[in-house]
Write a protein that holds these residues in place. Structure first.
Motif, mmCIF file in Angstrom:
data_model
loop_
_atom_site.group_PDB
_atom_site.id
_atom_site.type_symbol
_atom_site.label_atom_id
_atom_site.label_comp_id
_atom_site.label_asym_id
_atom_site.label_seq_id
_atom_site.Cartn_x
_atom_site.Cartn_y
_atom_site.Cartn_z
ATOM 1 N N TRP A 36 40.929 38.438 45.825
ATOM 2 C CA TRP A 36 41.227 39.840 46.101
ATOM 3 C C TRP A 36 41.700 40.491 44.807
ATOM 4 O O TRP A 36 42.556 39.945 44.096
ATOM 5 N N ARG A 38 42.536 44.632 43.071
ATOM 6 C CA ARG A 38 42.820 46.009 43.448
ATOM 7 C C ARG A 38 42.729 46.916 42.232
ATOM 8 O O ARG A 38 42.906 46.489 41.099
ATOM 9 N N ARG A 45 41.126 47.351 36.972
ATOM 10 C CA ARG A 45 41.078 46.432 38.103
ATOM 11 C C ARG A 45 42.033 45.273 37.854
ATOM 12 O O ARG A 45 42.041 44.673 36.775
ATOM 13 N N ASP A 90 51.781 49.256 45.624
ATOM 14 C CA ASP A 90 50.648 48.490 46.129
ATOM 15 C C ASP A 90 49.462 49.380 46.476
ATOM 16 O O ASP A 90 48.387 48.865 46.799
ATOM 17 N N ALA A 92 46.217 51.169 46.368
ATOM 18 C CA ALA A 92 45.025 50.918 45.564
ATOM 19 C C ALA A 92 43.841 50.703 46.486
ATOM 20 O O ALA A 92 43.989 50.549 47.700
ATOM 21 N N ASN A 93 42.658 50.685 45.887
ATOM 22 C CA ASN A 93 41.469 50.227 46.578
ATOM 23 C C ASN A 93 41.398 48.715 46.380
ATOM 24 O O ASN A 93 41.447 48.239 45.244
ATOM 25 N N TYR A 94 41.300 47.981 47.468
ATOM 26 C CA TYR A 94 41.306 46.523 47.419
ATOM 27 C C TYR A 94 39.890 45.991 47.593
ATOM 28 O O TYR A 94 39.190 46.359 48.531
ATOM 29 N N GLY A 117 35.115 47.640 48.885
ATOM 30 C CA GLY A 117 36.497 48.051 48.787
ATOM 31 C C GLY A 117 37.032 48.650 50.069
ATOM 32 O O GLY A 117 36.296 49.207 50.876
ATOM 33 N N GLN A 119 40.607 50.985 51.190
ATOM 34 C CA GLN A 119 41.744 51.700 50.623
ATOM 35 C C GLN A 119 43.034 51.349 51.339
ATOM 36 O O GLN A 119 43.106 51.375 52.579
#
Length: 124
Positions: A36, A38, A45, A90, A92-94, A117, A119
């Motif tokens: 994973w 983010r 990234r 935390d 972010a787009n994961y 991704g 969000q």
């Protein structure tokens, strides 16, 4: 072909929890390293967590240790990221990522395939 599909993102208050899921259609899932990452606006990234093919080894970036847990269910071709005690930082787009077995699990370039991704937004 869609090979990795993330879900589970959303809006949560600080201190809350979310569980992200990533379903893989790859025939090699049971031997893939899964990770994973983010990315927040204006940021590069960033590695978050990774897990070996059988779950024997997990690794996390320091900022999430003790709060996030990565797991996998090979029978369901799914990897999870349980996120507890969420903080605004935390947000972010994961992204879910897959790659062959590697000793460089925290390196972006170790992964060959990426999801679209999901969000995660943490409000204060």
């Amino acid at each position: 072909q869609v090979q990795l599909v993330e879900s589970g993102g959303g809006l949560v208050q600080a201190g809350g929890s979310l569980r992200l899921s990533c379903v893989s259609s790859r025939r090699t899932f049971n031997t893939d390293t899964m990770g994973w990452f983010r990315q927040a606006p204006g940021k590069e990234r960033e590695f978050v967590a990774a897990i070996t093919w059988n779950g024997g080894i997990t690794t996390y970036t320091d900022s999430v240790k003790g709060r996030f847990t990565i797991t996998r269910d090979n029978a369901k071709n799914t990897v999870y990221l349980q996120m507890n005690s969420l903080k605004p930082e935390d947000t972010a787009n994961y992204y879910c990522a897959a790659g062959p077995p590697t000793s460089r699990m925290q390196m972006t370039h170790a992964y060959n395939y990426w999801g679209q991704g999901t969000q995660v937004t943490v409000s204060s």
